[in-house]
Design an enzyme around this catalytic site. Structure first.
Site, PDB file in Angstrom:
ATOM      1  N   GLU A 209      17.648  50.732  40.082  1.00  0.00           N
ATOM      2  CA  GLU A 209      19.049  51.009  40.226  1.00  0.00           C
ATOM      3  C   GLU A 209      19.674  50.301  41.075  1.00  0.00           C
ATOM      4  O   GLU A 209      20.724  50.476  41.589  1.00  0.00           O
ATOM      5  CB  GLU A 209      19.102  52.469  40.181  1.00  0.00           C
ATOM      6  CG  GLU A 209      18.914  53.008  41.633  1.00  0.00           C
ATOM      7  CD  GLU A 209      17.338  53.606  41.649  1.00  0.00           C
ATOM      8  OE1 GLU A 209      17.189  54.337  42.441  1.00  0.00           O
ATOM      9  OE2 GLU A 209      16.622  53.157  41.033  1.00  0.00           O
TER      10      GLU A 209
ATOM     11  N   ASP B 120      23.484  50.223  45.689  1.00  0.00           N
ATOM     12  CA  ASP B 120      22.451  51.234  45.172  1.00  0.00           C
ATOM     13  C   ASP B 120      23.280  52.503  44.111  1.00  0.00           C
ATOM     14  O   ASP B 120      24.392  52.697  44.764  1.00  0.00           O
ATOM     15  CB  ASP B 120      21.707  52.045  46.017  1.00  0.00           C
ATOM     16  CG  ASP B 120      20.569  52.877  45.500  1.00  0.00           C
ATOM     17  OD1 ASP B 120      19.493  52.403  44.900  1.00  0.00           O
ATOM     18  OD2 ASP B 120      20.700  54.099  45.614  1.00  0.00           O
TER      19      ASP B 120
END
Length: 659
Positions: free
Chosen positions: A570, A526
């Site tokens: 993301e 992440d």
């Protein structure tokens, strides 16, 4: 011009029906029929001998194929036994050495199709280590002190001899035999043996594979005469003793030769058989007993086709005699009507040439037209009456087809026949037609039977063009399908695999690792504070950021079967099949450091002044009844832990639990 125009009728009748001619024709017929009979019967008898020789050669080849296969099998089994004998001192010196020996014996048994089990037996006949294929269940405690194969090796130990036992019923209830080697002490005393029990099911497949016909039998017999296995199974009883006087086995062994072909009957079987025999006892193995391969057929059955051929030829000969006699009688009877029949045939030929359906042409040796059918005039519009005596082929053939004419002339000179001559011929309007003809030279004349194939060739060319277009369309469709498949499995922004592709590869890797019991590592990645990055720099810069991160991480992932994919937003995911946690540490730490080394500015990050990533990792050994979602949940929990601990770090699922 007819024959009766050349001689008076009475003189003609005397010539055709004289008594001498009548007798001469019958004598000639008799001689011809006797010659035909000899032509039929002499090759037939030669064919009988050739059939026996051919089938005998096949039997020899079958025995040789079985012998070569068994030799390779015995050599590999002997090498395995020698390896076990060589490793005995190591196993005896370690605890628990016999457990390791049993594992080795199990591996050898599984690796060699012809071996059911392998045993290490001590000097007292007690099995100290054993290994068998999965379908064989051996007792945990086995004693073979009373078995003949053990006594033979114990009473006559020799480290250079490969002992081949007579067949017996094993303690697992299977009919088999074994090969073994003695284990001796340094001073030459018997201290045990290593034995391999043979899987006769594998031999059965081998014997069945070389049987070329249903009546062929093939058997393997121990050197002492006990039958080990035969195919078909019901050919002779299992364990039958073949070492009795008069059998093929006894005659072969008495000959002292390694291979024999014998013909005859045996006391048990009264029919005549042809049997090829081969003694299998490779010198390199030093076998104490030989194995004998028998491959044979019943001679009567072997010659069934020949007998059928003889009956057919006899019937044909009888028919030839009947037809010859009847034919000559009919010929002499009908000879008086010969002139009328000739005249009738001439009229029929005239009708054919006058027909507008058949393209017929008769030429002399110089190619001049002697006769031409009316069909040519209908098709080509030629003035037929003007063509008689003219070189019609030279006059109307296409100038570029001159080589075809030369080829036809060459074929006629060699064989008198030229088939499928394709030549373009010009009609009265100057249009060329594709003419396909069959040409024959007979009696100094050239006969041509032809047809117009112009429409057929045009249709064929059109069909070929359509096929070419269809192949081109199919090729374009395949290329488009390939592009669509690539688009469906890749992420448009980062050019990484998308979530669909990742899910497919995860399921495939999960099943593979479950089957092979290999570790599988899954990492969720992440980008830290990416929402703030988007808010500060804008979504366009955010997309560029994700693209640069994807390129940097892709450079770190080097193995072909590893998969880096965009998981959503993301988040990225990395699939590492066959990778334990220890191996994943360096890869994932390098991946994290690579992103950090990019030093991509992030003014609103609460972790650092540049872009960083947090990574949650889970390593599991999959099972068939578990779901890949287990690894995903564990990796997600580890990712949450990495964020809790301050981000920009790699956190493993088990480390999180231990803490």
């Amino acid at each position: 011009m007819f024959l009766d125009e050349f001689m008076p009728t009475k003189i003609l009748e005397q010539a055709l029906f004289s008594k001498k001619l009548h007798v001469a024709e019958w004598l000639a017929l008799t001689l011809c029929l006797l010659l035909v009979t000899s032509i039929f019967l002499i090759p037939a008898w030669q064919e009988r001998d050739a059939t026996i020789a051919r089938e005998t050669e096949r039997l020899q080849e079958a025995a040789q194929v079985v012998g070569q296969s068994l030799s390779r099998s015995l050599e590999s089994t002997n090498r395995a036994i020698m390896n076990v004998v060589g490793d005995l001192p190591v196993w005896r010196s370690r605890q628990p050495g016999w457990a390791a020996a049993s594992q080795r014996l199990k591996a050898y048994s599984d690796a060699m199709p012809s071996v059911r089990s392998m045993l290490i037996i001590d000097a007292n006949g007690v099995v100290v280590a054993q290994g068998a294929i999965d379908k064989v269940r051996l007792p945990r405690k086995i004693t073979v002190v009373d078995m003949p194969f053990f006594r033979t090796v114990r009473d006559h130990p020799d480290r250079d001899t490969l002992y081949v036992s007579a067949p017996f019923v094993s303690q697992a209830g299977a009919w088999t035999y074994n090969v073994s080697r003695a284990v001796l002490t340094p001073d030459g005393k018997f201290s045990g043996m290593v034995a391999a029990t043979i899987d006769l099911e594998d031999y059965k497949l081998l014997l069945a594979s070389v049987r070329s016909v249903d009546d062929q039998f093939i058997a393997l017999i121990h050197g002492q005469g006990i039958q080990i296995i035969n195919e078909p199974k019901d050919f002779t009883p299992q364990g039958m003793n073949a070492a009795v006087p008069g059998t093929f086995f006894s005659r072969h062994m008495q000959s002292g030769r390694s291979s024999n072909v014998m013909r005859g009957a045996t006391p048990a079987v009264k029919t005549t058989r042809i049997v090829a025999m081969l003694t299998l006892q490779p010198a390199a193995l030093h076998m104490d007993q030989a194995l004998v391969i028998l491959a044979g057929r019943d001679e009567k059955t072997m010659l069934n086709e020949w007998h059928s051929m003889i009956r057919g030829r006899a019937a044909l000969l009888g028919l030839i005699w009947v037809l010859g006699i009847a034919g000559l009688w009919g010929w002499q009877r009908s000879r008086r009507r010969a002139f009328n029949e000739i005249q009738l045939k001439i009229r029929q030929i005239d009708q054919i040439f006058e027909s507008k359906l058949s393209l017929l042409l008769v030429l002399d040796q110089q190619g001049r037209c002697l006769r031409i059918s009316a069909a040519w005039g209908r098709l080509m519009g030629w003035p037929l009456h003007e063509l008689i005596g003219q070189p019609i082929i030279k006059r109307y053939a296409h100038p570029d087809d001159g080589h075809i004419v030369h080829q036809v002339q060459h074929q006629l000179a060699i064989s008198g026949v030229a088939q499928n001559m394709l030549c373009r011929m010009r009609d009265a309007d100057g249009v060329y037609h594709d003419i396909l003809g069959q040409v024959a030279a007979l009696g100094g004349l050239i006969y041509i039977d032809a047809r117009d194939v112009t429409k057929e060739r045009q249709d064929r060319d059109a069909l070929q063009e359509l096929n070419t277009q269809l192949q081109s369309s199919n090729s374009q469709l395949k290329e488009k399908e390939t592009v669509l498949l690539q688009l469906a499995q890749s992420d448009e922004l980062t050019d990484l695999a998308n979530r669909r592709k990742f899910n497919e590869e995860l399921r495939r890797a999960w099943l593979t690792c479950a089957r092979l019991q290999l570790p599988l590592t899954l990492a969720l990645i992440d980008v830290d504070h990416f929402k703030q990055f988007n808010d500060h720099y804008g979504h366009l810069r955010g997309d560029q950021c994700l693209q640069e991160i994807a390129r940097a991480m892709r450079a770190v992932v080097g193995r072909p079967h590893d998969l880096l994919a965009r998981y959503g937003g993301e988040e990225f995911v990395l699939l590492l099949p066959n990778t334990p946690e220890k191996g994943a540490v360096s890869v994932l730490e390098k991946l994290r450091q690579t992103v950090e080394d990019m030093a991509m500015e992030h003014a609103d990050s609460q972790t650092a002044s540049h872009i960083t990533v947090s990574i949650g990792v889970a390593t599991v050994v999959p099972t068939a009844d578990a779901s890949p979602e287990v690894a995903l949940r564990e990796a997600d929990k580890a990712l949450y832990e990495a964020k809790t601990q301050g981000r920009n770090r790699v956190c493993f699922a088990f480390d999180r639990e231990d803490s």
